[in-house]
Motif scaffolding. Structure first.
Motif, PDB file in Angstrom:
ATOM      1  N   SER A 165       0.832  -1.210   0.000  1.00  0.00           N
ATOM      2  CA  SER A 165       0.000   0.000   0.000  1.00  0.00           C
ATOM      3  C   SER A 165       0.866   1.261   0.000  1.00  0.00           C
ATOM      4  O   SER A 165       2.014   1.246   0.452  1.00  0.00           O
ATOM      5  N   PRO A 166       0.313   2.369  -0.484  1.00  0.00           N
ATOM      6  CA  PRO A 166       1.052   3.634  -0.436  1.00  0.00           C
ATOM      7  C   PRO A 166       1.471   4.000   0.987  1.00  0.00           C
ATOM      8  O   PRO A 166       2.576   4.504   1.193  1.00  0.00           O
ATOM      9  N   GLU A 167       0.610   3.719   1.945  1.00  0.00           N
ATOM     10  CA  GLU A 167       0.910   4.069   3.342  1.00  0.00           C
ATOM     11  C   GLU A 167       2.133   3.317   3.855  1.00  0.00           C
ATOM     12  O   GLU A 167       2.991   3.899   4.537  1.00  0.00           O
ATOM     13  N   THR A 168       2.222   2.019   3.539  1.00  0.00           N
ATOM     14  CA  THR A 168       3.362   1.212   3.979  1.00  0.00           C
ATOM     15  C   THR A 168       4.663   1.698   3.340  1.00  0.00           C
ATOM     16  O   THR A 168       5.691   1.832   4.016  1.00  0.00           O
ATOM     17  N   VAL A 169       4.611   1.974   2.037  1.00  0.00           N
ATOM     18  CA  VAL A 169       5.806   2.445   1.335  1.00  0.00           C
ATOM     19  C   VAL A 169       6.231   3.809   1.871  1.00  0.00           C
ATOM     20  O   VAL A 169       7.419   4.059   2.109  1.00  0.00           O
ATOM     21  N   LEU A 170       5.268   4.676   2.114  1.00  0.00           N
ATOM     22  CA  LEU A 170       5.562   6.005   2.653  1.00  0.00           C
ATOM     23  C   LEU A 170       6.162   5.911   4.055  1.00  0.00           C
ATOM     24  O   LEU A 170       7.124   6.624   4.370  1.00  0.00           O
ATOM     25  N   ASP A 171       5.641   5.010   4.883  1.00  0.00           N
ATOM     26  CA  ASP A 171       6.208   4.803   6.223  1.00  0.00           C
ATOM     27  C   ASP A 171       7.674   4.373   6.125  1.00  0.00           C
ATOM     28  O   ASP A 171       8.513   4.850   6.891  1.00  0.00           O
ATOM     29  N   TRP A 172       7.988   3.474   5.186  1.00  0.00           N
ATOM     30  CA  TRP A 172       9.375   3.037   5.013  1.00  0.00           C
ATOM     31  C   TRP A 172      10.260   4.217   4.616  1.00  0.00           C
ATOM     32  O   TRP A 172      11.366   4.380   5.152  1.00  0.00           O
ATOM     33  N   LEU A 173       9.780   5.028   3.687  1.00  0.00           N
ATOM     34  CA  LEU A 173      10.557   6.199   3.247  1.00  0.00           C
ATOM     35  C   LEU A 173      10.801   7.174   4.395  1.00  0.00           C
ATOM     36  O   LEU A 173      11.887   7.735   4.519  1.00  0.00           O
ATOM     37  N   ARG A 174       9.807   7.366   5.233  1.00  0.00           N
ATOM     38  CA  ARG A 174       9.972   8.264   6.403  1.00  0.00           C
ATOM     39  C   ARG A 174      11.029   7.726   7.359  1.00  0.00           C
ATOM     40  O   ARG A 174      11.870   8.477   7.852  1.00  0.00           O
ATOM     41  N   GLU A 175      10.967   6.419   7.636  1.00  0.00           N
ATOM     42  CA  GLU A 175      11.962   5.801   8.518  1.00  0.00           C
ATOM     43  C   GLU A 175      13.358   5.885   7.912  1.00  0.00           C
ATOM     44  O   GLU A 175      14.339   6.142   8.607  1.00  0.00           O
ATOM     45  N   ALA A 177      14.425   8.150   5.828  1.00  0.00           N
ATOM     46  CA  ALA A 177      14.871   9.553   5.904  1.00  0.00           C
ATOM     47  C   ALA A 177      15.391   9.873   7.303  1.00  0.00           C
ATOM     48  O   ALA A 177      16.385  10.585   7.457  1.00  0.00           O
ATOM     49  N   LYS A 178      14.739   9.339   8.333  1.00  0.00           N
ATOM     50  CA  LYS A 178      15.202   9.552   9.716  1.00  0.00           C
ATOM     51  C   LYS A 178      16.595   8.925   9.901  1.00  0.00           C
ATOM     52  O   LYS A 178      17.455   9.513  10.526  1.00  0.00           O
ATOM     53  N   GLY A 179      16.777   7.729   9.346  1.00  0.00           N
ATOM     54  CA  GLY A 179      18.063   7.048   9.444  1.00  0.00           C
ATOM     55  C   GLY A 179      19.164   7.796   8.720  1.00  0.00           C
ATOM     56  O   GLY A 179      20.312   7.842   9.177  1.00  0.00           O
ATOM     57  N   GLN A 180      18.824   8.393   7.580  1.00  0.00           N
ATOM     58  CA  GLN A 180      19.793   9.165   6.813  1.00  0.00           C
ATOM     59  C   GLN A 180      20.199  10.436   7.561  1.00  0.00           C
ATOM     60  O   GLN A 180      21.337  10.881   7.468  1.00  0.00           O
ATOM     61  N   ALA A 181      19.236  11.016   8.287  1.00  0.00           N
ATOM     62  CA  ALA A 181      19.492  12.263   8.999  1.00  0.00           C
ATOM     63  C   ALA A 181      20.310  12.036  10.273  1.00  0.00           C
ATOM     64  O   ALA A 181      20.976  12.948  10.754  1.00  0.00           O
TER      65      ALA A 181
END
Length: 182
Positions: A165-175, A177-181
Motif C-alpha cells: 500500500s502507499p501508506e506502507t511504502v511512505l512509512d518506510w521512506l519516512r523511517e 529519511a530519519k536514518g539518513q538524517a
C-alpha cells in the motif's frame, strides 16, 4: 527478498500522444526501456493484477496518486504503476483515473513481471497470467526496498493488499529519511 537486485532489462511497447497524427486516435507506438524509466532516478514502482479492478482502482492507484507530494518530499522522482495489461488498457485506465502524477507502464507480454519472479496465473478469475501485487523503491535501476503481498502463488483465492500500500511504502521512506538524517 529482492532488495539489492537490479531490474531486468526490458523494452516496453507504449502508446504516446502525437499531435502530428490526425484523426480520433492521435497516438503512436514508442518503445521504452527499463533504463528510460529507472536510470538516474529514485522511483516507486508498484505492480498489481489488473487495470480497472476494484482494489487497484479504489485504493492502491488513488493512494499513490493523491500522496505524490509526500513521496516527492522524501526524495522520490517518479511513481510508476505497472500491470500485465497492454498500452491501450493502461492508457485508458490512467485517463479514467484522472492521473496527473503516477505514470503507467504496460507490461503487455508479462516479460518484466516474469523476470521479476512475480508472474502468476489468475485463471480462477479469468485473467490468465498477471502480476502478483508488490511495490518497490528503485534507485537508479536497483531495488532499494521491496514490499510483496503474502501468499505468492497461482490462482490464489484472495487478493491480499496491505504490504504494498502507499501508506506502507511512505512509512518506510519516512523511517529511511530519519536514518539518513541521524
Amino acid at each position: 527478498m529482492k532488495t539489492g537486485q537490479t531490474l531486468p532489462k526490458i523494452t516496453f511497447q507504449t502508446r504516446v500522444r502525437d499531435e502530428s497524427i490526425e484523426g480520433p486516435n492521435p497516438f503512436r507506438w514508442e518503445a521504452k526501456t527499463t533504463d528510460d524509466y529507472f536510470a538516474g532516478k529514485r522511483v516507486v514502482l508498484f505492480s498489481l493484477p489488473g487495470a480497472f479492478t476494484p482494489t487497484c482502482s479504489t485504493y492502491q492507484l488513488p493512494g499513490f496518486e493523491n500522496g505524490f507530494a509526500d513521496f516527492a518530499a522524501l526524495g522520490v522522482d517518479e511513481i510508476y504503476c505497472m500491470s500485465v495489461n497492454d498500452a491501450f488498457v493502461m492508457n485508458k485506465w490512467a485517463e479514467a483515473q484522472g492521473l496527473k502524477n503516477v505514470k503507467v507502464i504496460p507490461d503487455g507480454s508479462g516479460e518484466f513481471t516474469r523476470r521479476m519472479g512475480m508472474l502468476v496465473r489468475k485463471d480462477n478469475l479469468g485473467f490468465g497470467l498477471r502480476s502478483w501485487r508488490y511495490a518497490a523503491i528503485v534507485n537508479d535501476g536497483k531495488i532499494e526496498a521491496w514490499f510483496e503481498e503474502p501468499g505468492l502463488c497461482d490462482n490464489h483465492g484472495e487478493d491480499p493488499y496491505g504490504i504494498s500500500s502507499p501508506e506502507t511504502v511512505l512509512d518506510w521512506l519516512r523511517e529511511d529519511a530519519k536514518g539518513q538524517a541521524a
